[in-house]
Design an enzyme around this catalytic site. Structure first.
Site, PDB file in Angstrom:
ATOM      1  N   ASN A  37       0.823  -1.220   0.000  1.00 25.10           N
ATOM      2  CA  ASN A  37       0.000   0.000   0.000  1.00 25.10           C
ATOM      3  C   ASN A  37       0.856   1.269   0.000  1.00 25.10           C
ATOM      4  O   ASN A  37       0.372   2.355   0.288  1.00 25.10           O
ATOM      5  CB  ASN A  37      -0.951   0.011   1.201  1.00 25.10           C
ATOM      6  CG  ASN A  37      -0.210   0.051   2.533  1.00 25.10           C
ATOM      7  OD1 ASN A  37       1.026  -0.033   2.570  1.00 25.10           O
ATOM      8  ND2 ASN A  37      -0.960   0.177   3.614  1.00 25.10           N
ATOM      9  N   HIS A 130      19.022  27.721   5.948  1.00 27.51           N
ATOM     10  CA  HIS A 130      18.767  28.780   4.975  1.00 27.51           C
ATOM     11  C   HIS A 130      18.614  30.148   5.623  1.00 27.51           C
ATOM     12  O   HIS A 130      18.974  31.169   5.034  1.00 27.51           O
ATOM     13  CB  HIS A 130      17.510  28.439   4.171  1.00 27.51           C
ATOM     14  CG  HIS A 130      17.195  29.419   3.082  1.00 27.51           C
ATOM     15  ND1 HIS A 130      18.017  29.598   1.984  1.00 27.51           N
ATOM     16  CD2 HIS A 130      16.167  30.287   2.932  1.00 27.51           C
ATOM     17  CE1 HIS A 130      17.497  30.526   1.196  1.00 27.51           C
ATOM     18  NE2 HIS A 130      16.376  30.954   1.745  1.00 27.51           N
ATOM     19  N   ASP A 169      22.703  37.708  -2.272  1.00 27.74           N
ATOM     20  CA  ASP A 169      21.678  38.596  -1.726  1.00 27.74           C
ATOM     21  C   ASP A 169      22.175  39.185  -0.415  1.00 27.74           C
ATOM     22  O   ASP A 169      23.150  38.715   0.173  1.00 27.74           O
ATOM     23  CB  ASP A 169      20.355  37.850  -1.512  1.00 27.74           C
ATOM     24  CG  ASP A 169      20.517  36.604  -0.644  1.00 27.74           C
ATOM     25  OD1 ASP A 169      20.790  36.755   0.557  1.00 27.74           O
ATOM     26  OD2 ASP A 169      20.394  35.495  -1.181  1.00 27.74           O
ATOM     27  N   LYS A 192      18.731  41.159  -4.407  1.00 28.68           N
ATOM     28  CA  LYS A 192      17.933  40.120  -5.064  1.00 28.68           C
ATOM     29  C   LYS A 192      16.474  40.172  -4.640  1.00 28.68           C
ATOM     30  O   LYS A 192      16.154  40.414  -3.487  1.00 28.68           O
ATOM     31  CB  LYS A 192      18.516  38.744  -4.736  1.00 28.68           C
ATOM     32  CG  LYS A 192      17.800  37.583  -5.416  1.00 28.68           C
ATOM     33  CD  LYS A 192      18.499  36.260  -5.172  1.00 28.68           C
ATOM     34  CE  LYS A 192      18.195  35.669  -3.823  1.00 28.68           C
ATOM     35  NZ  LYS A 192      18.763  34.319  -3.645  1.00 28.68           N
ATOM     36  N   ARG A 194      13.169  37.526  -5.208  1.00 32.07           N
ATOM     37  CA  ARG A 194      12.699  36.258  -5.763  1.00 32.07           C
ATOM     38  C   ARG A 194      11.255  36.417  -6.237  1.00 32.07           C
ATOM     39  O   ARG A 194      10.364  36.787  -5.467  1.00 32.07           O
ATOM     40  CB  ARG A 194      12.792  35.143  -4.724  1.00 32.07           C
ATOM     41  CG  ARG A 194      12.367  33.776  -5.260  1.00 32.07           C
ATOM     42  CD  ARG A 194      12.717  32.660  -4.292  1.00 32.07           C
ATOM     43  NE  ARG A 194      14.156  32.482  -4.160  1.00 32.07           N
ATOM     44  CZ  ARG A 194      14.910  31.796  -5.029  1.00 32.07           C
ATOM     45  NH1 ARG A 194      14.352  31.237  -6.105  1.00 32.07           N
ATOM     46  NH2 ARG A 194      16.193  31.675  -4.824  1.00 32.07           N
TER      47      ARG A 194
END
Length: 329
Positions: A37, A130, A169, A192, A194
């Site tokens: 499954n 990050h 950035d 920068k 995004r």
């Protein structure tokens, strides 16, 4: 290290083996099965009772599969009465989901951190998140390592005259400044914005790059869109060439073709926090396994780990200025 047990999921067993080699232990086996499954099951094939368990699993594509493996292995270690369970995630993919920048948007970074804690994890060992605030998403202690010392070692014996460190950035400028201090170089940054997951706009370069070789430092390269945009701006500003440096070289989509064959790029340097892509023998990979092994050893023996994530080695850069109240009277 007799009481240390190291397991690995299917994400990056080669890195786990290198960490074990530095520790002087053998990676313990795991049996991961998939039922009809499509559900997964993880069984740890080594004794965990009252032992210090480390599970090495970067969250790399297929990210959801590897996340589920990690959660199941943590749960299995908890059920096996492990004394302490540490999730060793060299790359925490959900760190990019760290802010509410649109209506009714999920915060995956915090949700996944909660899931890892709920599964039974006592501590997290990771690298180059990050954004700094992601550290605070975890309710368990987090040791957040940096690779800039390892990456700086790659350049330290080279002729760096006429070079400049460039951050893609302004948000990454602090880390780029630390990296530049290690190499004794000036620093610049791109402005920068995004506009999509794989598309950015860089409208200017802050700093003088004219006539210089750029060493571009980023925490992660996925599709390479930011790098292409930044290199266009660097050429417009008069830079002569670029070396690209990153901690997490995911190189998804067309990133390999974009960067490998780019005439402006002299070299691409990354670490082994994630598996290296196929078909790119020119890619230079520096190992961070010794850093993770040292961190695991210090955690196990109750010693300080802070010197491993402060980022600036005083043997290669002047010490940072201290506030007045830090000076002994």
């Amino acid at each position: 290290m007799n009481d240390v047990v190291v397991f690995s999921g299917s994400a990056h067993p080669a890195l786990a083996d290198r960490i074990c080699s530095h520790l002087g232990v053998t990676r313990s086996p795991v049996d991961i099965k998939r039922f009809s499954n499509d559900c997964l099951q993880a069984q740890l094939l080594a004794n965990c009772r009252q032992r210090d368990v480390y599970i090495v699993q970067p969250l790399v594509p297929p990210t959801q599969e590897h996340l589920m493996e990690l959660l199941l292995m943590i749960d299995a270690a908890r059920g096996a009465s492990a004394a302490q369970i540490t999730a060793v995630m060299p790359h925490y993919a959900y760190a990019r989901s760290d802010k509410k920048d649109a209506s009714r948007i999920s915060l995956g970074g915090r949700l996944v951190a909660d899931m890892i804690s709920t599964a039974g994890c006592h501590r997290v060992l990771t690298m180059a998140l990050h954004a700094p605030q992601v550290h605070g998403f975890f309710s368990t202690p987090v040791d957040h390592l940096t690779a800039i010392g390892v990456l700086a070692d790659h350049f330290r014996d080279n002729d760096l005259s006429g070079s400049i460190v460039v951050s893609p950035d302004l948000g990454n400028a602090k880390v780029a400044t630390q990296f530049a201090r290690l190499l004794g170089l000036p620093v610049a940054a791109g402005s920068k914005q995004r506009v999509a997951d794989d598309r950015v706009v860089i409208d200017s370069i802050v700093g003088d790059v004219s006539g210089r070789r750029a060493i571009i430092l980023d925490d992660e390269i996925a599709t390479g869109g930011s790098m292409l945009e930044l290199m266009d701006r660097l050429k417009d500003a008069g830079a002569t060439e670029a070396a690209i440096v990153c901690t997490h070289g995911l190189f998804a989509g067309k990133a390999v073709e974009r960067l490998r064959d780019h005439p402006f790029v002299t070299e691409v340097v990354t670490t082994d926090t994630v598996p290296a892509p196929d078909g790119w023998p020119e890619l230079k990979v520096r190992s961070v396994s010794a850093l993770f092994a040292e961190a695991i050893s210090r955690i196990h023996h109750g010693r300080s780990v802070s010197s491993l994530f402060e980022g600036v080695d005083p043997t290669h850069a002047p010490p940072q200025a201290k506030l007045p109240f830090d000076t002994p009277s």
